[in-house]
Scaffold this active site. Structure first.
Site, PDB file in Angstrom:
ATOM      1  CG  HIS A 167       3.543  55.665 -50.999  1.00 28.20           C
ATOM      2  ND1 HIS A 167       4.882  56.008 -50.884  1.00 28.20           N
ATOM      3  CD2 HIS A 167       2.929  56.260 -49.947  1.00 28.20           C
ATOM      4  CE1 HIS A 167       5.042  56.766 -49.810  1.00 28.20           C
ATOM      5  NE2 HIS A 167       3.866  56.950 -49.223  1.00 28.20           N
ATOM      6  CG  HIS A 171       1.698  54.375 -45.843  1.00 31.42           C
ATOM      7  ND1 HIS A 171       2.872  54.445 -45.126  1.00 31.42           N
ATOM      8  CD2 HIS A 171       1.666  55.487 -46.624  1.00 31.42           C
ATOM      9  CE1 HIS A 171       3.531  55.543 -45.470  1.00 31.42           C
ATOM     10  NE2 HIS A 171       2.832  56.187 -46.388  1.00 31.42           N
ATOM     11  CG  HIS A 177       6.956  58.062 -45.513  1.00 32.27           C
ATOM     12  ND1 HIS A 177       6.283  59.124 -44.965  1.00 32.27           N
ATOM     13  CD2 HIS A 177       6.155  57.562 -46.492  1.00 32.27           C
ATOM     14  CE1 HIS A 177       5.124  59.264 -45.591  1.00 32.27           C
ATOM     15  NE2 HIS A 177       5.021  58.330 -46.511  1.00 32.27           N
ATOM     16  CE1 TYR A 223       6.224  60.469 -48.833  1.00 33.55           C
ATOM     17  CE2 TYR A 223       6.146  62.856 -48.858  1.00 33.55           C
ATOM     18  CZ  TYR A 223       5.506  61.641 -48.725  1.00 33.55           C
ATOM     19  OH  TYR A 223       4.150  61.618 -48.501  1.00 33.55           O
TER      20      TYR A 223
HETATM   21 ZN   LIG Z   1       3.319  57.840 -47.472  1.00 36.00          ZN
END
Ligand SMILES: [Zn+2]
Length: 297
Positions: A167, A171, A177, A223
């Site tokens: 993750h 980025h 996201h 998320y």
């Molecule tokens: Zn993140």
């Protein structure tokens, strides 16, 4: 002497049950989705004075002005490609990690090699830009290449999982996201009234480059549905079917990989990526069928 022996036995028993608890906690954590792990690790985080402000839970920004920007389009934050078509990204892993922790990080770094043209390689003298992987307060990364050494924080307290490593690296490669995608309103409904006051910006849409890939509920960048909830009610729900699996990724999804390859134009990698899974019947019926397909990007 007898007392001593019994104390020793008791001590041994206690330490073995502590070990069991510790192992159990670790095993349970492995089942948690990436969003749950990140939220748990970054909850009640107290940053040091030299650490960046975080938005979106784990995205580092250099100033408040960066908050709504699309860094990749505005500042060209993609990493450069070498003449052999590969994108080499130097990294440095701080030496405060144990060998087991380093192995988790290395596995995450190497997981990109088999599915894309991204090659993380150890820092060498003369490198101008690199990822500095350190255990700071929480899990976080900047979005995209920043120039010079850029911190990717993978705290020893809660960030050392395959999913969280992938993750944060995504980025650093330029991805935001999933829930902030420009087209997200067609796929999720955000319940603003359930979001912790002052945390609404975590759900602001970004003018993302979606690379023609579909919204992916099981992206490692998505998320979970209770993220930033102030009342234990969901802050986002998939639409139109609210029951589909959502925010439960424990590693990069097929779409995450696809979009990474498109962003970095890993055209040659597409050959490897698109191995057609042939069933036995397929093979019998059509032996001439090519097993490799190249997707034009
Ligand atoms: Zn993140």
């Amino acid at each position: 002497m007898l007392v001593f022996s019994w104390s020793l036995v008791a001590l041994l028993l206690m330490s073995s049950s502590w070990a069991e608890v510790a192992t159990l906690e670790e095993d349970t954590s492995r089942e948690l989705s990436v969003g749950e792990l990140l939220e748990r690790a970054n909850r009640d985080r107290t940053p040091d004075f030299d650490e960046p402000t975080l938005i979106g839970g784990d995205i580092a920004i250099k100033s408040e002005a960066d908050r709504n920007a699309d860094p990749c389009t505005a500042r060209g934050c993609l990493w450069g490609k070498w003449t052999d078509g590969k994108v080499y990204i130097p990294y440095y892993i701080a030496n405060h990690y144990s060998s087991r922790e380093k192995a988790i990080i290395t596995r995450g770094l190497e997981s990109f090699s088999s599915v894309s043209c991204i090659r993380f390689r150890p820092y060498q003298n003369g490198d101008h830009e690199w990822l500095s992987i350190e255990s700071r307060n929480g899990c976080y990364s900047y979005v995209g290449r920043q120039g010079g050494g850029q911190t990717v924080s993978l705290s020893r307290q809660g960030c050392l999982y395959h999913s969280t490593v992938q993750h944060e690296l995504l980025h650093a490669l330029g991805f935001n996201h999933e829930q902030t995608r420009s087209d997200r309103d067609s796929y999720i409904r955000v319940y603003w009234e359930n979001i912790i006051d002052g945390m609404e910006y975590n759900f602001y849409k970004i003018d993302t480059l979606n690379q023609g890939t579909p919204y992916d509920y099981n992206s490692v960048m998505q998320y979970e549905k209770y993220a930033f909830s102030k009342n234990n009610r969901p802050t986002m729900v998939p639409i139109p079917n609210s029951n589909v699996s959502f925010g439960q990724a424990t590693e990069m999804s097929r779409n995450d990989i696809d979009r990474l390859n498109r962003l970095y134009k890993c055209c040659k990698c597409a050959v490897v990526l698109s191995w057609t899974k042939l069933t036995q019947t397929d093979i019998k019926e059509d032996t001439q069928r090519p097993r490799i397909t190249v997707k034009p990007h």
